[in-house]
Design a protein around this motif. Structure first.
Motif, PDB file in Angstrom:
ATOM      1  N   THR A  82       0.798  -1.362   0.013  1.00 23.17           N
ATOM      2  CA  THR A  82      -0.188  -0.006   0.012  1.00 23.17           C
ATOM      3  C   THR A  82       0.710   1.226  -0.004  1.00 23.17           C
ATOM      4  O   THR A  82       1.929   1.266   0.581  1.00 23.17           O
ATOM      5  N   ASN A  89      -0.908   4.118   0.456  1.00 22.23           N
ATOM      6  CA  ASN A  89      -1.877   5.191   1.126  1.00 22.23           C
ATOM      7  C   ASN A  89      -1.226   5.512   2.414  1.00 22.23           C
ATOM      8  O   ASN A  89      -1.060   4.994   3.158  1.00 22.23           O
ATOM      9  N   TYR A 122      -3.130  -2.078   8.510  1.00 21.05           N
ATOM     10  CA  TYR A 122      -3.129  -2.515   7.120  1.00 21.05           C
ATOM     11  C   TYR A 122      -4.463  -3.276   6.647  1.00 21.05           C
ATOM     12  O   TYR A 122      -4.928  -2.887   5.589  1.00 21.05           O
ATOM     13  N   ALA A 132      -6.757  -2.063   3.564  1.00 20.45           N
ATOM     14  CA  ALA A 132      -7.186  -3.128   2.695  1.00 20.45           C
ATOM     15  C   ALA A 132      -8.710  -3.271   2.698  1.00 20.45           C
ATOM     16  O   ALA A 132      -9.140  -3.469   1.405  1.00 20.45           O
ATOM     17  N   ARG A 150     -10.284  -0.340   0.611  1.00 17.97           N
ATOM     18  CA  ARG A 150     -10.140  -0.509  -0.757  1.00 17.97           C
ATOM     19  C   ARG A 150     -10.855  -1.727  -1.445  1.00 17.97           C
ATOM     20  O   ARG A 150     -11.133  -1.682  -2.472  1.00 17.97           O
TER      21      ARG A 150
END
Length: 722
Positions: free
Chosen positions: A542, A544, A620, A624, A627
């Motif tokens: 990621t 982000n 995380y 995740a 997303r």
């Protein structure tokens, strides 16, 4: 031979009233009664109650009155004042007849030269309807007897078969049920005036017609009672007094009241109608019957009374009749639009498919964009209305999917205390204490140790933990995808039902929608697997910045909790209370506080690494998950399903479609051809009916100038317009 003539009757109606009655009668002749109920007078009574004699007295037409010629079908007697004298007999087929039977019955047309021919014509009509000695005994078809002349009253009456008390060797139990069903079917129509005929030779409490009339007209507002055969009563007897009280409307009350007639005695031989009327006048001029108002005695007064009642009923019901015809007309038009134009050739069939595709794409585009202005979209509060709004359905299902993933998407949930209830009930996560979860991470770290330094962890440990934590994603996502796909299937069927006739709608579903939607489901599942794959293997990736922010937030929260526990212990705070300390001293040993805060750092390097790995996992997982939810909603549901719906039936696909498939879908079945013919006839009848009613909308009709009716004079103002 009895000629087509009769004694002159008093003028009952104005010119406008005559036109209105004529127009309603023409609608009835066209068969509009099969679709809407017209205002009319129906004559009901038990078998042998004298109904036919009543009709004969009113109309001046000699109807068969012998028991072996009793009414076997509804008889519509149409009397009209006209310059020309004529009499004709025809059959109006019941709607249950098929097309060939209906055409044959409509072909029955007989013109009478004299009323002596009527019994023979009626026998011929019975044969045409299929009524024979060893065949069917009764029919729902209508025998129409139309008589015109300068001396006729303007009146239409429907004579119904006499109600049978019980079966006989000539009349079965099914005949009894059929007749009662026919009679009750007419009686229950709110626009029908019930002429309930009872005979004085029998106790009125035993005559079924009164029970049926009271059941259909509970308030008694549209029933007129008629007493026949009063001459069978012994003058001055209690039974005669009872029937005189009934005629006064004192025993069984009807708003339209009661009327008394003396029938012609057919057993004494034939006599003229003039003789019948003279005998009736003489009978009512003496005895107890003289106590009754003259307006409720004799056939002459009954004619005036019925004409007034019929006109009043038509005038009062015209507005509701227009509304009902308009509604039926619109529904009929909608059905014809679905059927489309006749399509026998391949070009006609393909053109019909092009029209369907355009309607289909218009509705799908509106539903997909959330623009629900088309008539296709019914009330959203109904199940059908909600299913039609596919954008709302998809949006809500996506919302439920997001909530379900946030609530149950993780395999384990860290809690402060483990409940006694079993873990993982109804797909919920397994509960685990943080200490136990850290033990689990430490064990996993020991089994996957690489070259990392003490107090640190192998980055791949986060991948292993995430793979374990995201296990429920696949099942939840697959369930969601199938639910949205199923909702789209329902939506397509509703669209097909709206734009096409039932036969074509089923063909569209079988030939196009079903195979295409199966392909789309496979594409949805493939795309879902594609988005699940990175989360089931590989390593976390990621870029982000939310990951860093979340990781820092998680760590701050963990440190804060540890600090709170230390401070609470130092100051002796009560459980859950940080507002004050229990130590009464005015000073504190701050060095000891600092030492306590420093000591809260984790001395165990493996435990510290496990905690750091847990923080990374939590940070995380959140990134995740968000997303993944968006990917499923946008790139799976939206791109692979919703945006593809309007392509399922497009003009391009119709152009490329093989000829045999076009014929299988759009080829017209015999059922559809018959339905189109039936709907076209119905539409024509309803259109004429609507135009007729509109013509009289706004006109004023008085109830008549005759003073012979017991009803007060009333003026009706019809101001409704469509």
């Amino acid at each position: 031979m009895v000629a087509l003539q009769n004694d002159p009757l008093s003028q009952l109606c104005s010119a406008d009233q005559l036109k209105l009655l004529d127009s309603i009668d023409r609608l009835r002749l066209q068969g509009i009664n099969n679709y809407v109920s017209l205002p009319q007078i129906i004559v009901c009574g038990d078998q042998s109650s004298g109904k036919s004699s009543v009709l004969e007295a009113i109309s001046g037409v000699s109807f068969p009155v012998k028991s072996n010629l009793c009414t076997r079908f509804p008889t519509e007697l149409v009397l009209r004042r006209a310059q020309n004298i004529s009499a004709s007999v025809s059959i109006v087929p019941h709607e249950s007849r098929n097309e060939s039977e209906s055409q044959a019955l409509r072909g029955f047309q007989e013109t009478l030269k004299g009323f002596d021919d009527l019994p023979n014509v009626i026998e011929s009509a019975k044969l045409a309807m299929g009524i024979t000695t060893h065949g069917r005994a009764f029919s729902r078809d209508i025998l129409r007897v139309e008589i015109t002349g300068p001396d006729r009253p303007h009146l239409t009456i429907v004579d119904l078969p006499g109600v049978i008390h019980s079966q006989t060797k000539h009349q079965t139990s099914s005949d009894v049920e059929l007749i009662q069903d026919v009679v009750q079917g007419y009686m229950k129509e709110a626009r029908c005036v019930i002429l309930a005929v009872i005979q004085a030779s029998n106790d009125y409490a035993n005559q079924i017609v009164l029970k049926l009339a009271r059941a259909a007209d509970k308030s008694g507002t549209r029933t007129l009672g008629v007493i026949t055969k009063p001459d069978t009563l012994v003058p001055g007897s209690p039974r005669e007094a009872e029937y005189i009280s009934l005629a006064r409307n004192q025993e069984i009350e009807f708003r339209l009241g009661w009327h008394v007639l003396k029938n012609m005695d057919s057993d004494k031989g034939s006599s003229t109608l003039a003789q019948r009327d003279a005998e009736e006048m003489e009978f009512f001029s003496k005895g107890g019957w003289t106590e009754l108002p003259q307006s409720s005695l004799g056939v002459e007064k009954l004619r005036s009374r019925l004409s007034t009642v019929l006109l009043r009923q038509i005038a009062s019901k015209l507005e509701g009749l227009m509304d009902e015809i308009d509604a039926k007309f619109s529904a009929c038009q909608e059905q014809l639009v679905k059927l489309g134009k006749p399509r026998a050739s391949l070009d006609e069939q393909r053109l019909y498919m092009f029209d369907l595709s355009q309607s289909f794409q218009t509705l799908v585009a509106a539903a997909s964009s959330g623009t629900y202005n088309d008539a296709f979209f019914v009330d959203a509060k109904t199940p059908r209305g909600y299913q039609q709004r596919v954008r709302a359905v998809v949006h809500n299902l996506n919302g439920e999917f997001s909530s379900g993933m946030l609530r149950n998407g993780h395999y384990r949930e860290i809690v402060d205390a483990v409940a006694e209830t079993p873990d993982g009930v109804d797909g919920s996560p397994s509960k685990m204490l943080q200490a136990d979860f850290l033990d689990h991470i430490e064990e996993l770290m020991r089994r996957t140790r690489g070259r990392e330094l003490p107090g640190t962890f192998n980055p791949m440990i986060v991948a292993d933990l995430f793979l374990e934590q995201s296990q429920p994603w696949e099942q939840i996502t697959e369930k969601h995808v199938k639910e949205v796909w199923g909702a789209a299937n329902i939506f397509l069927r509703l669209v097909a039902e709206h734009i096409a006739d039932p036969s074509t709608s089923r063909a569209l579903d079988q030939e196009i929608f079903e195979p295409t939607m199966k392909d789309l489901l496979q594409q949805l599942q493939d795309k879902t697997a594609e988005f699940l794959a990175p989360h089931k293997s590989g390593h976390p990736i990621t870029y982000n910045h939310y990951f860093t922010e979340t990781l820092q937030s998680v760590r701050r929260e963990r440190i804060r909790k540890a600090t709170v526990d230390t401070v609470k212990a130092f100051f002796g705070c009560q459980e859950g209370d940080m507002s004050r300390a229990s130590t009464p001293s005015s000073y504190y040993n701050l060095e000891r506080l600092v030492s306590s805060l420093v000591a809260c750092n984790e001395p165990d390097m493996n435990r510290f690494a496990a905690q750091e790995a847990l923080d990374c996992l939590n940070a995380y997982y959140k990134v995740a998950l968000k997303r993944f939810i968006d990917d499923i909603a946008v790139q799976v549901i939206e791109e692979k399903l919703v945006s593809q719906l309007h392509h399922i039936l497009s003009p391009v696909s119709i152009y490329k479609m093989p000829n045999d498939q076009i014929t299988r879908i759009a080829g017209e079945s015999e059922e559809n051809k018959s339905m189109r013919e039936q709907l076209s006839r119905q539409l024509s009848v309803l259109r004429n009916g609507l135009e007729t009613c509109k013509h009289f909308s706004g006109l004023k009709f008085s109830s008549g100038t005759s003073t012979s009716s017991p009803e007060p004079e009333v003026t009706f103002a019809l101001t409704t317009t469509l």
